[in-house]
Design a protein around this motif. Structure first.
Motif, PDB file in Angstrom:
ATOM      1  N   GLU A 231      -9.781   3.821  -2.140  1.00 14.03           N
ATOM      2  CA  GLU A 231      -8.588   3.933  -2.776  1.00 14.03           C
ATOM      3  C   GLU A 231      -8.719   5.036  -3.878  1.00 14.03           C
ATOM      4  O   GLU A 231      -9.909   4.887  -4.489  1.00 14.03           O
ATOM      5  CB  GLU A 231      -8.188   2.653  -3.286  1.00 14.03           C
TER       6      GLU A 231
ATOM      7  N   SER B 290      -1.422   6.531  -7.222  1.00  9.22           N
ATOM      8  CA  SER B 290      -2.058   5.897  -6.190  1.00  9.22           C
ATOM      9  C   SER B 290      -1.841   6.844  -4.875  1.00  9.22           C
ATOM     10  O   SER B 290      -0.848   7.110  -4.793  1.00  9.22           O
ATOM     11  CB  SER B 290      -1.783   4.259  -5.859  1.00  9.22           C
ATOM     12  N   ARG B 291      -3.014   7.428  -4.338  1.00  4.09           N
ATOM     13  CA  ARG B 291      -3.028   8.202  -3.222  1.00  4.09           C
ATOM     14  C   ARG B 291      -2.772   7.160  -1.969  1.00  4.09           C
ATOM     15  O   ARG B 291      -3.301   6.230  -1.664  1.00  4.09           O
ATOM     16  CB  ARG B 291      -4.243   9.081  -3.282  1.00  4.09           C
ATOM     17  N   GLN B 292      -2.100   7.920  -1.255  1.00  2.00           N
ATOM     18  CA  GLN B 292      -1.958   7.045   0.074  1.00  2.00           C
ATOM     19  C   GLN B 292      -3.193   7.249   1.097  1.00  2.00           C
ATOM     20  O   GLN B 292      -3.941   8.157   1.166  1.00  2.00           O
ATOM     21  CB  GLN B 292      -0.939   8.057   0.983  1.00  2.00           C
TER      22      GLN B 292
ATOM     23  N   VAL C 287      -6.771   5.476  -7.394  1.00  2.00           N
ATOM     24  CA  VAL C 287      -5.910   5.067  -8.248  1.00  2.00           C
ATOM     25  C   VAL C 287      -6.253   5.236  -9.699  1.00  2.00           C
ATOM     26  O   VAL C 287      -7.376   5.352 -10.426  1.00  2.00           O
ATOM     27  CB  VAL C 287      -5.741   3.192  -8.496  1.00  2.00           C
TER      28      VAL C 287
ATOM     29  N   SER D  73       0.802  -1.331  -0.158  1.00  2.00           N
ATOM     30  CA  SER D  73      -0.113   0.053  -0.030  1.00  2.00           C
ATOM     31  C   SER D  73       0.978   1.326  -0.020  1.00  2.00           C
ATOM     32  O   SER D  73       1.796   1.351   0.743  1.00  2.00           O
ATOM     33  CB  SER D  73      -0.961  -0.106   1.055  1.00  2.00           C
ATOM     34  N   PRO D  74       0.876   2.102  -0.824  1.00  2.00           N
ATOM     35  CA  PRO D  74       1.479   3.415  -0.857  1.00  2.00           C
ATOM     36  C   PRO D  74       2.090   3.873   0.396  1.00  2.00           C
ATOM     37  O   PRO D  74       1.257   4.400   1.191  1.00  2.00           O
ATOM     38  CB  PRO D  74       0.650   4.444  -1.651  1.00  2.00           C
TER      39      PRO D  74
ATOM     40  N   VAL E 163       0.885   4.851 -13.485  1.00  2.00           N
ATOM     41  CA  VAL E 163      -0.142   4.714 -12.578  1.00  2.00           C
ATOM     42  C   VAL E 163       0.243   5.452 -11.186  1.00  2.00           C
ATOM     43  O   VAL E 163       1.266   5.511 -10.520  1.00  2.00           O
ATOM     44  CB  VAL E 163      -0.303   3.268 -11.898  1.00  2.00           C
TER      45      VAL E 163
ATOM     46  N   TYR F 222       0.993  10.957  -2.944  1.00  2.00           N
ATOM     47  CA  TYR F 222       0.604  10.311  -4.354  1.00  2.00           C
ATOM     48  C   TYR F 222       1.937   9.492  -4.608  1.00  2.00           C
ATOM     49  O   TYR F 222       2.899  10.095  -4.627  1.00  2.00           O
ATOM     50  CB  TYR F 222       0.072  10.845  -5.465  1.00  2.00           C
TER      51      TYR F 222
ATOM     52  N   LYS G 232      -4.823   5.304 -13.627  1.00  2.00           N
ATOM     53  CA  LYS G 232      -3.967   4.538 -14.748  1.00  2.00           C
ATOM     54  C   LYS G 232      -3.994   5.340 -16.289  1.00  2.00           C
ATOM     55  O   LYS G 232      -4.958   5.595 -16.613  1.00  2.00           O
ATOM     56  CB  LYS G 232      -4.621   2.916 -14.509  1.00  2.00           C
TER      57      LYS G 232
END
Length: 273
Positions: free
Chosen positions: A221, A211-213, A223, A49-50, A209, A244, A225
């Motif tokens: 979530e 992705s937010r923490q 994400v 996970s970020p 891609v 991110y 892409k």
């Protein structure tokens, strides 16, 4: 049947880099993106996970580009779960943190398909026809073999007192991701253009891609892409503020295509306000 499935999943994890840690995505990010004082801290690790590090980094060389353009080697120290490095920040302006690693990937031509050469680590395997890799024990003198170098880079930016652009200037060396605005000035719901180049040449078909923490247990979530166009560009519009994790990867190798001599990937940490 379930036991065999679990064994196969374990082998699939090992395929990606010989350890569970390497199956996760590596990152390097400043503890804060706007600093004061004469020292900043960079944290890094492997995370599913970020930014939620589960394993310390290994095999990466850390450095920081100072606002003047001078490159300084960083000493990164790791516990079992996290890696950290101190950065001297006496100069005002923007700093660029870089962590580099290179791996050799070996391939063999098997029935007109290029397969990764990987150790099975003692696991029971399905037949070769059902796999995307071949073990060293299965190789013969008839198999053509090649080596591809994978270049991995972790990047982040932070600033002290003011935003400067010396560290943002393209070098035309290796994989670079250039932002249309300062990476320490990103705003939610304001589009930013990223341009992907290798040795100064724009790259189409690269996967991006973002992705937010996650900061709450019940948080949804986010994400994003996308893929770079013919100009090597993509537009990102971050829907919410937050930290991110942006992964930039070379296009996947098409079935039957000979792997390139070099392969590139870059992971970038940014803060969106």
């Amino acid at each position: 049947m379930m036991k065999q499935l679990k064994q196969w999943m374990a082998v699939a994890t090992l395929m990606t880099g010989a350890s569970l840690a390497q199956a996760h995505s590596p990152f390097a990010a400043p503890q804060t993106y706007i600093v004061d004082g004469d020292t900043a801290v960079v944290i890094a690790g492997f995370a599913e996970s970020p930014f939620a590090s589960e394993f310390a980094l290994s095999g990466f060389d850390f450095s920081v580009v100072q606002p003047t353009g001078e490159v300084v080697t960083l000493e990164a120290k790791g516990s079992k779960y996290l890696t950290a490095a101190d950065v001297e920040t006496k100069a005002e302006g923007t700093y660029k943190v870089i962590a580099n690693r290179e791996n050799k990937l070996e391939y063999a031509l098997v029935n007109k398909q290029w397969l990764r050469i990987m150790d099975s680590h003692g696991q029971a395997l399905p037949p070769l026809a059902e796999r995307s890799f071949i073990t060293p024990e299965e190789l013969t003198a008839k198999h053509n073999k090649i080596t591809s170098i994978r270049h991995e880079q972790l990047v982040s930016y932070f600033s002290k007192a003011k935003l400067t652009d010396q560290v943002l200037k393209p070098t035309a060396k290796g994989l670079e991701v250039n932002f249309s605005q300062h990476p320490n000035q990103l705003q939610a719901q304001q589009a930013v253009t990223l341009t992907v180049t290798i040795d100064g040449k724009v790259q189409s078909g690269f996967s991006v891609v973002a992705s937010r923490q996650l900061t709450k247990v019940d948080e949804q979530e986010i994400v994003i892409k996308t893929t770079t166009n013919a100009q090597g560009q993509i537009q990102l519009n971050f829907p919410q503020a937050g930290q991110y994790f942006i992964e930039v990867n070379a296009p996947e190798i098409a079935k039957g295509t000979k792997p390139a001599a070099q392969n590139f990937r870059q992971n970038i940490a940014v803060q969106v306000n």
